[in-house]
Design a protein around this motif. Structure first.
Motif, PDB file in Angstrom:
ATOM      1  N   LEU A  10       0.788  -1.191   0.000  1.00  0.00           N
ATOM      2  CA  LEU A  10       0.000   0.000   0.000  1.00  0.00           C
ATOM      3  C   LEU A  10       0.828   1.251   0.000  1.00  0.00           C
ATOM      4  N   LEU A  14      -0.364   5.210  -1.184  1.00  0.00           N
ATOM      5  CA  LEU A  14      -0.374   6.445  -0.413  1.00  0.00           C
ATOM      6  C   LEU A  14       0.588   7.435  -1.035  1.00  0.00           C
ATOM      7  N   ALA A  55      -2.617   6.610   9.605  1.00  0.00           N
ATOM      8  CA  ALA A  55      -2.471   5.978   8.313  1.00  0.00           C
ATOM      9  C   ALA A  55      -1.916   4.577   8.512  1.00  0.00           C
ATOM     10  N   ASN A 321      -6.399  -0.630  12.264  1.00  0.00           N
ATOM     11  CA  ASN A 321      -6.717  -0.046  10.961  1.00  0.00           C
ATOM     12  C   ASN A 321      -7.637  -0.924  10.125  1.00  0.00           C
ATOM     13  N   SER A 344      -9.872  -3.089   2.962  1.00  0.00           N
ATOM     14  CA  SER A 344      -9.916  -2.089   1.886  1.00  0.00           C
ATOM     15  C   SER A 344      -8.761  -1.094   1.956  1.00  0.00           C
ATOM     16  N   ARG A 345      -8.218  -0.892   3.157  1.00  0.00           N
ATOM     17  CA  ARG A 345      -7.120   0.064   3.266  1.00  0.00           C
ATOM     18  C   ARG A 345      -5.767  -0.542   2.911  1.00  0.00           C
TER      19      ARG A 345
END
Ligand SMILES: [Zn+2]
Length: 429
Positions: A10, A14, A55, A321, A344-345
């Motif tokens: 990920l 970001l 985050a 998270n 999903s993150r």
């Protein structure tokens, strides 16, 4: 109890902007305290998942921090000098090695869990405030688009008691500041900051005396070195300095405490080592690059090129998270829980790659909804014991990601006979 989640990919999702300065001042992470009404601690509320305040960052990323001094065409003091050509070659090598140069503030934001960084990074810093850093190094850094940090000792700036003709000026520093260069503190007179060590005192007239300071005299002196220099730097340039490079790396607990109290978030030494997510902020080691030891640079690059973060590595992230249900550390619930996590993150999940393991059950037939990113499994066979651990894994952009979390099981529900009493798992015989 910790929940950990693993993610590398990920990063890509970001954005990390390189040249944001001093974001740290903005304290953006308020703890989401959903304080339960006073009293009744025993009742587990119909848990709404914890609010996401941070985050999702790749906790396996690593950074090496380099420290340079003067750039000169002809090296006379190899301990602190390097030629522009060698310097430029090193900057290029970083690029060619796939190492991303990030700003110091991004490194700190990552360590606070607020911002992601690429798996392998470098931070470039220049010490002491030489004009060649402005005239020679800066254009090279611009060429590569690299952010960097200047560690300045205030008396060494031109016009200061130690600032000679090769020193940087306040005007040059202001120019750098205006163009996004990070300017940080490196004491007032660049000396050993520990009590009772040899130092040089410069009288107002410029006369220098060698001495050792102790007691109140030392306290006054070191206060100015650590706190006074920070304030001067901040006032002259209208900045916030949150980093302190310790001269020669010579300090102790007392100096650390002074620096912490002064508002320094991070302290730096010159004992080079890869910086990880858990490296203590009060002793971040930098590699000092010297002209006569080119191997230091090469070895540092190798160090993070070959260490974890490779294709098969699994990264970790706080599982809060993922809004897991039951949440990590959640006390007793039914022995037949619905287990859920939101991926999903994490980024794009490869279809069919989601796997869930539950302690005592092994691999379970998890269902994954690509639309919502939800992985879920309804336990159909009563869980045993007082707690259960879930390991959820998936592939995202070719990398394996993995989460672990543990929640309690309501023993009463699991073991029919034992009503009240401290649910001992040992059955009466
Ligand atoms: Zn220095």
């Amino acid at each position: 109890m910790m929940i950990r989640f693993a993610i590398i990919p990920l990063l890509l999702a970001l954005n990390f902007s390189m040249c944001k300065r001093h974001e740290s001042a903005a304290n953006s992470s308020q703890p989401a305290t959903s304080s339960p009404a006073a009293g009744s601690p025993a009742v587990a509320p119909a848990a709404s998942p914890p609010k996401i305040t941070k985050a999702v960052v790749d906790q396996t990323a690593q950074t090496i921090i380099f420290c340079y001094h003067r750039l000169v065409d002809k090296v006379r003091y190899p301990g602190t000098e390097i030629t522009p050509a060698d310097f430029e070659a090193q900057m290029k090598l970083l690029k060619d090695s796939g190492i991303t140069v990030i700003s110091m503030q991004d490194l700190l934001a990552w360590k606070r869990g607020e911002k992601n960084i690429p798996p392998r990074c470098a931070v470039i810093s220049f010490d002491d405030g030489w004009k060649s850093q402005y005239e020679v190094a800066w254009p090279i850094m611009k060429k590569f688009g690299y952010p960097f940090t200047m560690f300045i000792y205030t008396e060494g700036v031109r016009g200061g008691s130690l600032g000679g003709g090769e020193a940087i000026t306040w005007e040059q520093l202001a120019d750098m500041r205006d163009n996004g260069v990070d300017i940080e503190a490196h004491s007032a007179t660049h000396q050993d900051l520990r009590e009772g060590h040899n130092i040089m005192l410069a009288a107002p007239g410029g006369k220098k005396t060698r001495t050792k300071l102790n007691g109140p005299e030392y306290q006054k002196w070191v206060q100015n070195e650590v706190v006074g220099s920070k304030e001067l730097l901040e006032q002259r340039l209208g900045i916030k300095a949150n980093c302190f490079a310790v001269p020669f790396g010579n300090y102790n607990e007392h100096v650390k405490e002074l620096a912490r109290n002064a508002g320094f978030e991070a302290m730096f030494t010159v004992y080079g080592q890869p910086i990880t997510y858990t490296s203590p902020l009060d002793s971040l080691g930098r590699y000092a690059i010297e002209a006569n030891k080119p191997k230091v640079f090469v070895d540092a690059v190798k160090m993070i090129s070959t260490s974890s973060g490779g294709a098969s590595a699994v990264a970790e992230v706080g599982a809060a998270n993922l809004s897991t249900q039951p949440a990590d550390g959640e006390p007793g619930r039914t022995a037949l829980p619905l287990i859920k996590a939101n991926l999903s993150r994490v980024g794009a999940i490869e279809p069919g790659s989601v796997q869930m393991r539950v302690s005592g059950l092994g691999v379970v037939p998890v269902s994954y909804d690509p639309k919502t990113g939800t992985a879920s499994y309804q336990v159909t066979q009563k869980l045993r014991g007082t707690s259960s651990t879930v390991i959820l894994s998936a592939k995202s952009e070719g990398k394996k990601v993995e989460a672990h979390w543990t929640f309690g099981i309501d023993v009463g529900a699991a073991a029919p006979a034992s009503a009240a009493a401290k649910a001992t798992t040992t059955p009466k015989k």
